[in-house]
Write a protein that holds these residues in place. Structure first.
Motif, mmCIF file in Angstrom:
data_model
loop_
_atom_site.group_PDB
_atom_site.id
_atom_site.type_symbol
_atom_site.label_atom_id
_atom_site.label_comp_id
_atom_site.label_asym_id
_atom_site.label_seq_id
_atom_site.Cartn_x
_atom_site.Cartn_y
_atom_site.Cartn_z
ATOM 1 N N ASP A 97 -9.992 -6.140 17.502
ATOM 2 C CA ASP A 97 -11.064 -6.367 16.528
ATOM 3 C C ASP A 97 -10.722 -5.806 15.151
ATOM 4 N N GLY A 98 -9.483 -6.010 14.710
ATOM 5 C CA GLY A 98 -9.075 -5.571 13.385
ATOM 6 C C GLY A 98 -8.814 -4.085 13.245
ATOM 7 N N GLU A 99 -8.692 -3.390 14.390
ATOM 8 C CA GLU A 99 -8.454 -1.954 14.343
ATOM 9 C C GLU A 99 -7.198 -1.591 15.127
ATOM 10 N N LEU A 100 -6.394 -0.742 14.536
ATOM 11 C CA LEU A 100 -5.173 -0.218 15.135
ATOM 12 C C LEU A 100 -5.561 0.971 16.004
ATOM 13 N N ILE A 101 -5.120 0.957 17.264
ATOM 14 C CA ILE A 101 -5.528 1.977 18.222
ATOM 15 C C ILE A 101 -4.401 2.989 18.427
ATOM 16 N N CYS A 102 -4.700 4.271 18.224
ATOM 17 C CA CYS A 102 -3.710 5.308 18.496
ATOM 18 C C CYS A 102 -3.596 5.454 20.011
ATOM 19 N N PRO A 103 -2.390 5.304 20.570
ATOM 20 C CA PRO A 103 -2.230 5.385 22.017
ATOM 21 C C PRO A 103 -2.407 6.791 22.586
ATOM 22 N N LYS A 104 -2.374 7.805 21.734
ATOM 23 C CA LYS A 104 -2.490 9.165 22.231
ATOM 24 C C LYS A 104 -3.934 9.614 22.404
ATOM 25 N N HIS A 105 -4.768 9.364 21.397
ATOM 26 C CA HIS A 105 -6.134 9.879 21.471
ATOM 27 C C HIS A 105 -7.203 8.820 21.262
ATOM 28 N N GLY A 106 -6.819 7.557 21.111
ATOM 29 C CA GLY A 106 -7.771 6.459 21.055
ATOM 30 C C GLY A 106 -8.513 6.276 19.747
ATOM 31 N N SER A 107 -8.198 7.030 18.714
ATOM 32 C CA SER A 107 -8.850 6.823 17.422
ATOM 33 C C SER A 107 -8.519 5.421 16.917
ATOM 34 N N LEU A 108 -9.469 4.816 16.205
ATOM 35 C CA LEU A 108 -9.319 3.462 15.696
ATOM 36 C C LEU A 108 -9.178 3.496 14.176
ATOM 37 N N PHE A 109 -8.148 2.836 13.675
ATOM 38 C CA PHE A 109 -7.883 2.765 12.240
ATOM 39 C C PHE A 109 -8.072 1.332 11.769
ATOM 40 N N ASP A 110 -8.800 1.154 10.684
ATOM 41 C CA ASP A 110 -8.990 -0.176 10.108
ATOM 42 C C ASP A 110 -7.614 -0.720 9.705
ATOM 43 N N ALA A 111 -7.246 -1.879 10.232
ATOM 44 C CA ALA A 111 -5.914 -2.436 9.979
ATOM 45 C C ALA A 111 -5.709 -2.820 8.522
ATOM 46 N N CYS A 112 -6.796 -3.117 7.801
ATOM 47 C CA CYS A 112 -6.685 -3.505 6.393
ATOM 48 C C CYS A 112 -6.761 -2.315 5.437
ATOM 49 N N ALA A 113 -7.685 -1.386 5.712
ATOM 50 C CA ALA A 113 -7.901 -0.251 4.804
ATOM 51 C C ALA A 113 -7.177 1.018 5.239
ATOM 52 N N GLY A 114 -6.884 1.137 6.539
ATOM 53 C CA GLY A 114 -6.172 2.307 7.046
ATOM 54 C C GLY A 114 -7.053 3.491 7.392
ATOM 55 N N ASP A 115 -8.351 3.384 7.163
ATOM 56 C CA ASP A 115 -9.266 4.498 7.400
ATOM 57 C C ASP A 115 -9.664 4.622 8.869
ATOM 58 N N CYS A 116 -9.959 5.864 9.282
ATOM 59 C CA CYS A 116 -10.432 6.150 10.633
ATOM 60 C C CYS A 116 -11.766 6.872 10.528
ATOM 61 N N GLU A 117 -12.730 6.384 11.297
ATOM 62 C CA GLU A 117 -14.064 6.989 11.265
ATOM 63 C C GLU A 117 -14.510 7.504 12.625
ATOM 64 N N ASN A 118 -13.580 7.661 13.580
ATOM 65 C CA ASN A 118 -13.981 8.106 14.919
ATOM 66 C C ASN A 118 -12.886 8.926 15.581
ATOM 67 N N GLY A 119 -13.247 9.625 16.640
ATOM 68 C CA GLY A 119 -12.283 10.377 17.436
ATOM 69 C C GLY A 119 -11.662 11.532 16.686
ATOM 70 N N PRO A 120 -10.618 12.104 17.258
ATOM 71 C CA PRO A 120 -9.962 13.273 16.658
ATOM 72 C C PRO A 120 -9.366 13.011 15.271
ATOM 73 N N ALA A 121 -9.062 11.747 14.946
ATOM 74 C CA ALA A 121 -8.460 11.420 13.656
ATOM 75 C C ALA A 121 -9.494 11.057 12.588
ATOM 76 N N ALA A 122 -10.787 11.177 12.906
ATOM 77 C CA ALA A 122 -11.842 10.815 11.950
ATOM 78 C C ALA A 122 -11.620 11.512 10.612
ATOM 79 N N GLY A 123 -11.780 10.743 9.548
ATOM 80 C CA GLY A 123 -11.602 11.279 8.203
ATOM 81 C C GLY A 123 -10.185 11.164 7.676
ATOM 82 N N SER A 124 -9.250 10.723 8.504
ATOM 83 C CA SER A 124 -7.867 10.571 8.045
ATOM 84 C C SER A 124 -7.584 9.093 7.746
ATOM 85 N N SER A 125 -6.462 8.840 7.104
ATOM 86 C CA SER A 125 -6.060 7.477 6.757
ATOM 87 C C SER A 125 -4.588 7.282 7.047
#
Length: 137
Positions: free
Chosen positions: A67-95
């Motif tokens: 659904d347009g999100e890149l999934i980190c295989p280690k902790h499951g955080s989702l990154f917007d494939a277009c913008a690079g932002d993460c709003e969930n999981g351990p990586a929330a707030g990173s890009s």
């Protein structure tokens, strides 16, 4: 024309990634990925590392994208494939760390002054078969 040819846009899987290698300004070799993006130009380029922990998105079999999100295989955080932002999981707030590209005539070109294109595939792709055996010959 500016930039180094990386791949054809059609080489980027619809639900995966295209892996390639670059060198940064300090000649450190790094992996990068092209991922599909709904926004123009249709693909984006990122370093192939989660900014939260040193984890590769694409280990040679393509990154997981849903659904347009890149999934980190280690902790499951989702990154917007277009913008690079993460709003969930351990990586929330990173890009994700971007790599500048241009798309011209259906082809992707590396135009980022901070990186030099090395080759298609990852850094370990031409090391031959890997082994976890403790035996040596």
């Amino acid at each position: 024309m500016r930039g180094t040819h990386v791949a054809a846009v059609e080489a980027v899987p619809e639900h995966g990634s295209y892996l390639f290698s670059v060198a940064d300004a300090f000649t450190n070799e790094r992996e990068a990925i092209l991922v599909p993006c709904e926004a123009e130009p249709g693909v984006e380029a990122w370093l192939n590392t989660c900014p939260h922990e040193d984890q590769r998105f694409d280990t040679g079999r393509g990154a997981a994208i849903r659904d347009g999100e890149l999934i980190c295989p280690k902790h499951g955080s989702l990154f917007d494939a277009c913008a690079g932002d993460c709003e969930n999981g351990p990586a929330a707030g990173s890009s994700l760390r971007p790599i500048d590209i241009e798309v011209r005539d259906g082809a992707v070109f590396l135009v980022d002054d901070g990186y030099t294109y090395l080759h298609e595939g990852g850094l370990d792709d031409d090391d031959g078969p890997s082994s976890t055996s403790h035996l040596s010959f």
